[in-house]
Design a protein around this motif. Structure first.
Motif, PDB file in Angstrom:
ATOM      1  N   SER A   1       0.829  -1.209   0.000  1.00  0.00           N
ATOM      2  CA  SER A   1       0.000   0.000   0.000  1.00  0.00           C
ATOM      3  C   SER A   1       0.859   1.253   0.000  1.00  0.00           C
ATOM      4  N   ALA A   2       1.874   1.266   0.845  1.00  0.00           N
ATOM      5  CA  ALA A   2       2.761   2.433   0.937  1.00  0.00           C
ATOM      6  C   ALA A   2       3.527   2.638  -0.360  1.00  0.00           C
ATOM      7  N   ALA A   3       4.002   1.549  -0.944  1.00  0.00           N
ATOM      8  CA  ALA A   3       4.773   1.657  -2.182  1.00  0.00           C
ATOM      9  C   ALA A   3       3.899   2.170  -3.330  1.00  0.00           C
ATOM     10  N   THR A   4       2.676   1.668  -3.420  1.00  0.00           N
ATOM     11  CA  THR A   4       1.775   2.096  -4.493  1.00  0.00           C
ATOM     12  C   THR A   4       1.331   3.542  -4.284  1.00  0.00           C
ATOM     13  N   GLU A   5       1.097   3.906  -3.031  1.00  0.00           N
ATOM     14  CA  GLU A   5       0.735   5.301  -2.730  1.00  0.00           C
ATOM     15  C   GLU A   5       1.819   6.246  -3.219  1.00  0.00           C
ATOM     16  N   LYS A   6       3.076   5.904  -2.977  1.00  0.00           N
ATOM     17  CA  LYS A   6       4.179   6.757  -3.433  1.00  0.00           C
ATOM     18  C   LYS A   6       4.235   6.813  -4.950  1.00  0.00           C
ATOM     19  N   GLN A   7       4.066   5.677  -5.608  1.00  0.00           N
ATOM     20  CA  GLN A   7       4.080   5.656  -7.070  1.00  0.00           C
ATOM     21  C   GLN A   7       2.986   6.553  -7.639  1.00  0.00           C
ATOM     22  N   LEU A   8       1.802   6.444  -7.074  1.00  0.00           N
ATOM     23  CA  LEU A   8       0.678   7.243  -7.571  1.00  0.00           C
ATOM     24  C   LEU A   8       0.915   8.731  -7.337  1.00  0.00           C
ATOM     25  N   TRP A   9       1.328   9.076  -6.135  1.00  0.00           N
ATOM     26  CA  TRP A   9       1.472  10.497  -5.811  1.00  0.00           C
ATOM     27  C   TRP A   9       2.644  11.158  -6.527  1.00  0.00           C
ATOM     28  N   ASP A  10       3.608  10.378  -6.947  1.00  0.00           N
ATOM     29  CA  ASP A  10       4.712  10.954  -7.716  1.00  0.00           C
ATOM     30  C   ASP A  10       4.218  11.576  -9.019  1.00  0.00           C
ATOM     31  N   SER A  11       3.106  11.063  -9.556  1.00  0.00           N
ATOM     32  CA  SER A  11       2.567  11.559 -10.824  1.00  0.00           C
ATOM     33  C   SER A  11       1.116  11.994 -10.705  1.00  0.00           C
ATOM     34  N   LEU A  12       0.628  12.189  -9.484  1.00  0.00           N
ATOM     35  CA  LEU A  12      -0.804  12.386  -9.303  1.00  0.00           C
ATOM     36  C   LEU A  12      -1.314  13.705  -9.870  1.00  0.00           C
ATOM     37  N   THR A  13      -0.501  14.747  -9.839  1.00  0.00           N
ATOM     38  CA  THR A  13      -0.934  16.016 -10.434  1.00  0.00           C
ATOM     39  C   THR A  13      -1.216  15.835 -11.923  1.00  0.00           C
ATOM     40  N   MET A  14      -0.350  15.104 -12.597  1.00  0.00           N
ATOM     41  CA  MET A  14      -0.531  14.851 -14.025  1.00  0.00           C
ATOM     42  C   MET A  14      -1.815  14.051 -14.271  1.00  0.00           C
ATOM     43  N   TYR A  15      -2.022  13.003 -13.485  1.00  0.00           N
ATOM     44  CA  TYR A  15      -3.214  12.174 -13.657  1.00  0.00           C
ATOM     45  C   TYR A  15      -4.485  12.943 -13.320  1.00  0.00           C
ATOM     46  N   ALA A  16      -4.454  13.691 -12.224  1.00  0.00           N
ATOM     47  CA  ALA A  16      -5.638  14.442 -11.805  1.00  0.00           C
ATOM     48  C   ALA A  16      -6.003  15.505 -12.836  1.00  0.00           C
ATOM     49  N   ASP A  17      -4.997  16.205 -13.353  1.00  0.00           N
ATOM     50  CA  ASP A  17      -5.257  17.208 -14.393  1.00  0.00           C
ATOM     51  C   ASP A  17      -5.868  16.570 -15.621  1.00  0.00           C
ATOM     52  N   ALA A  18      -5.279  15.434 -16.062  1.00  0.00           N
ATOM     53  CA  ALA A  18      -5.783  14.768 -17.265  1.00  0.00           C
ATOM     54  C   ALA A  18      -7.251  14.372 -17.086  1.00  0.00           C
ATOM     55  N   HIS A  19      -7.590  13.860 -15.915  1.00  0.00           N
ATOM     56  CA  HIS A  19      -8.962  13.426 -15.648  1.00  0.00           C
ATOM     57  C   HIS A  19      -9.912  14.613 -15.591  1.00  0.00           C
ATOM     58  N   TYR A  20      -9.557  15.606 -14.765  1.00  0.00           N
ATOM     59  CA  TYR A  20     -10.457  16.738 -14.558  1.00  0.00           C
ATOM     60  C   TYR A  20     -10.668  17.538 -15.844  1.00  0.00           C
ATOM     61  N   TYR A  21      -9.592  17.821 -16.587  1.00  0.00           N
ATOM     62  CA  TYR A  21      -9.765  18.640 -17.793  1.00  0.00           C
ATOM     63  C   TYR A  21     -10.432  17.866 -18.925  1.00  0.00           C
ATOM     64  N   SER A  22     -10.383  16.533 -18.855  1.00  0.00           N
ATOM     65  CA  SER A  22     -11.188  15.768 -19.817  1.00  0.00           C
ATOM     66  C   SER A  22     -12.667  15.979 -19.519  1.00  0.00           C
ATOM     67  N   MET A  23     -13.018  16.058 -18.235  1.00  0.00           N
ATOM     68  CA  MET A  23     -14.398  16.366 -17.861  1.00  0.00           C
ATOM     69  C   MET A  23     -14.758  17.781 -18.284  1.00  0.00           C
ATOM     70  N   TYR A  24     -13.831  18.701 -18.125  1.00  0.00           N
ATOM     71  CA  TYR A  24     -14.072  20.093 -18.540  1.00  0.00           C
ATOM     72  C   TYR A  24     -14.420  20.143 -20.027  1.00  0.00           C
ATOM     73  N   ARG A  25     -13.634  19.440 -20.852  1.00  0.00           N
ATOM     74  CA  ARG A  25     -13.891  19.430 -22.299  1.00  0.00           C
ATOM     75  C   ARG A  25     -15.218  18.759 -22.621  1.00  0.00           C
ATOM     76  N   ARG A  26     -15.528  17.701 -21.886  1.00  0.00           N
ATOM     77  CA  ARG A  26     -16.800  17.007 -22.084  1.00  0.00           C
ATOM     78  C   ARG A  26     -17.969  17.943 -21.772  1.00  0.00           C
ATOM     79  N   LEU A  27     -17.851  18.696 -20.701  1.00  0.00           N
ATOM     80  CA  LEU A  27     -18.907  19.634 -20.329  1.00  0.00           C
ATOM     81  C   LEU A  27     -19.072  20.732 -21.371  1.00  0.00           C
ATOM     82  N   ARG A  28     -17.992  21.140 -21.995  1.00  0.00           N
ATOM     83  CA  ARG A  28     -18.083  22.152 -23.053  1.00  0.00           C
ATOM     84  C   ARG A  28     -18.971  21.671 -24.192  1.00  0.00           C
ATOM     85  N   LYS A  29     -18.986  20.363 -24.420  1.00  0.00           N
ATOM     86  CA  LYS A  29     -19.809  19.812 -25.491  1.00  0.00           C
ATOM     87  C   LYS A  29     -21.256  19.592 -25.052  1.00  0.00           C
ATOM     88  N   THR A  30     -21.443  19.190 -23.794  1.00  0.00           N
ATOM     89  CA  THR A  30     -22.774  18.804 -23.334  1.00  0.00           C
ATOM     90  C   THR A  30     -23.497  19.877 -22.527  1.00  0.00           C
TER      91      THR A  30
END
Length: 310
Positions: A275-304
């Motif tokens: 759990s600790a090892a995976t948490e570190k792996q995720l958080w090392d890149s979490l800003t990138m992943y969170a941005d990709a997810h959230y702004y994909s929703m932003y673009r989706r909302l622009r269409k809908t």
């Protein structure tokens, strides 16, 4: 609560002798062409404290008004996005972000939606800005009393919590209703929250006093997530994208936990080491992943639901 009743309740909650006042400063609509998908990145000077330095699906002027406008766009998209995902309840949940005042003063304001609105109705310009005493300083209307008390109260203890989201999303709230609400390490999604969750099992009614918000802040401590016993959850983050991503994956982790335990078979819990090892792996890149997810929703909302940017 509406009108005079809400005003009286807020006055009592904030324990202020002077009456709450509303000063209407309605944010102007951006000029045509300043917010276009794929437009130029904001300059370094326009980097906001509530968002990462990564590319955005909008552009805004490099000014206090522009930074305020960017916060409004992102928060409105978060309201609409969480509604699209079914993670809100009635008109009783609330999301907020600290942003520069639109008038260019040195004041920082809290953006939040107006009491009585549904997440699906929120637009960038309809968001209210309130000061530290819950006085409306941009827009017209008042926030929900519990939004003022919870969000402002927590920030008295955790001023670093630029973004606070509070929801009653179903699976995570189900865990919050258990005598043992612990988020178990049953899946990869769970591990991003390893040692990052606080628990408050002292439900005592609606948050109608600033003291309750401060108590919640103390209970939250330095954690990112809090399960509020018999109530809901809180997500705190430095960016809107991260707070949004937290709630999405918290719900998925809670859902998987409930489904796994519903089989009544032995659960293969992840070890503390894994759990600790995976948490570190995720958080090392979490800003990138969170941005990709959230702004994909932003673009989706622009269409809908393109009106969220109004």
């Amino acid at each position: 609560m509406t009108g005079r009743i809400l005003q009286t309740a807020l006055k009592k909650a904030l324990q202020r002798g002077a009456p709450l006042q509303t000063r209407a400063i309605v944010p102007r609509v951006a000029q045509a062409g300043t917010e276009t998908l794929g437009g130029p990145r904001p300059s370094a000077a326009a980097v906001r404290t509530f968002t990462s330095a990564g590319p955005k699906p909008y552009t805004v002027p490099d000014s206090a008004w522009g930074r305020n406008r960017a916060a409004r766009l992102e928060l409105a998209a978060a309201y609409r996005g969480l509604d699209a995902l079914g993670l809100n309840e009635g008109v009783c949940n609330h999301l907020s972000v600290m942003a520069p005042a639109a008038d260019g003063s040195d004041q920082e304001v809290m953006l939040v939606f107006e009491y009585g609105h549904h997440f699906s109705e929120v637009t960038a310009s309809s968001l209210l800005a309130v000061d530290a005493d819950a006085k409306t300083v941009e827009g017209q209307g008042r926030p929900d009393i519990t939004a003022a008390c919870i969000h402002l109260g927590i920030r008295r203890v955790r001023p670093d919590a630029k973004v606070i989201f509070h929801t009653h999303q179903p699976y995570a709230t189900t865990l919050a209703c258990l005598k043992d609400p612990e988020l178990k390490m049953v899946h990869q999604n769970s591990t991003r929250f390893y040692n990052r969750v606080a628990y408050d099992n002292n439900y005592a009614g609606l948050a109608h006093a600033m003291d309750e918000g401060e108590r919640l802040g103390q209970q939250l401590g330095s954690k990112d997530i809090m399960f509020m016993g018999n109530h809901g959850v809180i997500s705190t983050a430095s960016t809107i994208a991260m707070a949004f991503d937290h709630l999405y994956y918290l719900e998925r982790a809670a859902e998987l936990q409930i489904l796994a335990f519903s089989t009544q078979k032995e659960i293969a819990l992840l070890s503390a080491e894994a759990s600790a090892a995976t948490e570190k792996q995720l958080w090392d890149s979490l800003t990138m992943y969170a941005d990709a997810h959230y702004y994909s929703m932003y673009r989706r909302l622009r269409k809908t639901q393109p009106d969220f940017e109004l």
